[in-house]
Design an enzyme around this catalytic site. Structure first.
Site, mmCIF file in Angstrom:
data_model
loop_
_atom_site.group_PDB
_atom_site.id
_atom_site.type_symbol
_atom_site.label_atom_id
_atom_site.label_comp_id
_atom_site.label_asym_id
_atom_site.label_seq_id
_atom_site.Cartn_x
_atom_site.Cartn_y
_atom_site.Cartn_z
ATOM 1 N N HIS A 21 29.917 42.693 57.558
ATOM 2 C CA HIS A 21 30.026 41.743 56.457
ATOM 3 C C HIS A 21 29.151 40.504 56.684
ATOM 4 C CE1 HIS A 21 33.207 40.154 59.101
ATOM 5 N NE2 HIS A 21 33.047 39.001 58.472
ATOM 6 N N CYS A 44 42.584 48.502 26.906
ATOM 7 C CA CYS A 44 44.014 48.339 26.645
ATOM 8 C C CYS A 44 44.353 48.407 25.153
ATOM 9 C CB CYS A 44 44.495 47.012 27.221
ATOM 10 S SG CYS A 44 43.707 45.579 26.449
#
Length: 179
Positions: free
Chosen positions: A71, A156
């Protein structure tokens, strides 16, 4: 060409990361894909690995090369960091400096010269919530450029702002910033 880190987060729009990866790779960019665990519920790492021709990273605690801290090293190699789609959850984590997955840990460790972009994708009410709006403003102050979501019929069933910007818009924005 640019070294691009594409961070994919947990949103129904995550499937569009395949097209983003494919188009950026075809333009000659090296695309390294990072995924939150939630993103893997919507699209498999293998799909993005095949398109990017790079291993896809999901786990922050898996270090394949003991000489590297992935990272940290990812940011050192990056020219541009793109979060697409950027969920409300990841936007909140980024705004508050949380680093609990490969996406947020890498983002927190990015050198200041790396260009940073977010393409939010979520329900209209989530997008309009004052917390999300404040988090987006905070991220702008940290140097992130926001690729605005579209108004559309959302997954949705609601109609409104929150749909991921078109792939063409995202790719064009990146093209304009990789010269």
């Amino acid at each position: 060409m640019a070294n691009i880190l594409l961070a994919v987060t947990g949103s129904i729009s995550a499937y569009k990361a395949a097209d983003i990866t494919s188009q950026l790779t075809k333009l000659g960019h090296q695309v390294k894909v990072l995924m939150t665990p939630a993103a893997t519920a919507f699209i498999t790492p293998l799909t993005l690995q095949v398109l990017s021709k790079q291993a896809v990273l999901v786990e922050v605690m898996t270090e394949e090369d003991p000489k590297q801290i992935q990272h940290i090293d990812l940011g050192k190699e990056a020219d541009l960091f793109l979060v697409a789609p950027a969920s409300a959850n990841t936007i909140a984590k980024l705004a508050h400096g949380l680093a609990d997955n490969i996406v947020t840990s890498t983002a927190l460790a990015l050198p200041s010269e790396v260009k940073k972009f977010l393409a939010p994708a979520m329900n209209t009410k989530m997008l309009d919530h004052p917390a999300t709006q404040n988090n987006l403003e905070t991220l702008k102050s940290y140097g992130y450029q926001i690729i605005p979501p579209r108004e559309a019929l959302l997954a949705c069933g609601d109609q409104g702002a929150g749909a991921l910007a078109t792939v063409d818009t995202i790719v064009q924005t990146i093209k304009e910033n990789c010269l």
